[in-house]
Enzyme design. Structure first.
Site, PDB file in Angstrom:
ATOM      1  N   ASP A  42     -72.411  97.421  74.106  1.00  0.00           N
ATOM      2  CA  ASP A  42     -73.549  96.518  74.269  1.00  0.00           C
ATOM      3  C   ASP A  42     -73.397  95.825  75.619  1.00  0.00           C
ATOM      4  OD1 ASP A  42     -75.754  94.758  73.519  1.00  0.00           O
ATOM      5  OD2 ASP A  42     -74.218  93.234  73.186  1.00  0.00           O
ATOM      6  N   ILE A  43     -74.452  95.212  76.107  1.00  0.00           N
ATOM      7  CA  ILE A  43     -74.413  94.605  77.436  1.00  0.00           C
ATOM      8  C   ILE A  43     -74.340  93.074  77.363  1.00  0.00           C
ATOM      9  CG2 ILE A  43     -75.637  94.322  79.623  1.00  0.00           C
ATOM     10  CD1 ILE A  43     -76.839  97.110  79.193  1.00  0.00           C
ATOM     11  N   ASP A  44     -75.446  92.435  76.986  1.00  0.00           N
ATOM     12  CA  ASP A  44     -75.527  90.973  77.028  1.00  0.00           C
ATOM     13  C   ASP A  44     -74.655  90.337  75.950  1.00  0.00           C
ATOM     14  OD1 ASP A  44     -77.865  90.340  79.030  1.00  0.00           O
ATOM     15  OD2 ASP A  44     -78.530  92.035  77.830  1.00  0.00           O
ATOM     16  N   ASP A 222     -71.933  92.106  70.173  1.00  0.00           N
ATOM     17  CA  ASP A 222     -71.756  90.684  69.845  1.00  0.00           C
ATOM     18  C   ASP A 222     -72.812  90.119  68.905  1.00  0.00           C
ATOM     19  OD1 ASP A 222     -73.821  90.788  71.952  1.00  0.00           O
ATOM     20  OD2 ASP A 222     -73.664  88.613  71.911  1.00  0.00           O
TER      21      ASP A 222
END
Length: 277
Positions: A42-44, A222
């Site tokens: 995942d990124i953010d 997250d």
């Protein structure tokens, strides 16, 4: 991570006091050799620290280097898995381009130089999107993000508007009970997308293609939207790790994005040592 983000990080009584200190070597010991692994990220809030607005995120130069090396060491089996569109992902990581699943599973790109493909995900109805977009007028601090396949209402700059946003969305859903939409609550964001596709459906499709096929994946995420991917990792003899909280069914967790970045760099060092031995 900024002071603002630390203040808004969800608290979890299950997070161990030493999670930040000890998580990197502990988690790395669980990962198969990179030549056998598929790296899904995942990124953010996972790779990147959260920012007041989606456009203000920052990619540390060393992270781009780490991701490029992981892509090489896995022979291409690295993919970013995000709610952002592929176009947005590319803008953030420019000039680098990586395999990715975008739009919560709505889009997919198997190789950096391949064409993006839509995963049979229809865009939101224009009239529905117009009604949802009007919710941003509830407060000047609400930021509207149109992703095509979804629409996000960010309220990090207007936390007092959270309740009003969800009430307005609920009212629209009540008036349109047959609308095939799903509401995704996130960290200071309410996202509305067409139902029928998720990050998990995107990963399931991804894992049927080379070079991901037959590998043991590990996924790090997250947010609530990442939990669908956590749930399917055992199907591939894979592993899931959460960030900022200990989610159900994960093999471990990290304190924050800086720990994830350290972990990924550590994986390269461990893999290099194994290759030389």
């Amino acid at each position: 991570m900024t002071k603002h983000d630390v203040a808004e990080m969800p608290m979890d009584d299950d997070i161990a006091p030493d999670a930040k200190t000890d998580s990197v070597p502990t988690q790395a010991s669980l990962i198969p050799p990179l030549r056998q692994a598929a790296v899904l990220l995942d990124i953010d809030g996972t790779l990147l620290d959260l920012a007041p607005t989606p456009r203000e995120v920052w990619v540390p130069p060393e992270l781009s280097t780490t991701l490029k090396q992981l892509h090489e060491r896995t022979h291409g089996a690295l993919a970013l898995v995000s709610g952002r569109s592929l176009n947005d992902i590319d803008l953030i990581f420019a000039p680098e381009v990586f395999p990715a699943i975008g739009g919560h599973g709505a889009e997919m790109r198997l190789q950096p130089d391949s064409e993006a493909v839509a995963a049979h995900a229809p865009p939101l109805d224009k009239e529905l999107k117009r009604r949802l977009a009007a919710i941003a007028k509830l407060s000047p601090g609400i930021l509207l993000e149109d992703k095509g396949y979804s629409l996000a209402l960010h309220y990090r700059l207007a936390p007092q508007a959270e309740k009003a946003i969800y009430e307005a969305v609920s009212l629209i859903r009540a008036e349109l009970p047959n609308a095939p939409i799903e509401v995704l609550p996130g960290k200071s964001v309410c996202e509305i997308k067409h139902s029928g596709f998720t990050k998990a459906t995107g990963v399931l499709e991804l894992m049927t293609h080379e070079p991901f096929k037959g590998r043991r994946p590990f996924f790090i995420g997250d947010d609530v939207t990442d939990e669908t991917v956590f749930a399917i990792m055992p199907d591939f003899d894979g592993l899931a790790f959460s960030v900022g909280r200990r989610a159900t069914g994960v093999a471990g967790h990290f304190g924050g994005p800086s720990d994830v970045r350290e972990f990924l760099a550590h994986l390269l060092d461990v893999d290099r040592d194994v290759s030389l031995s």
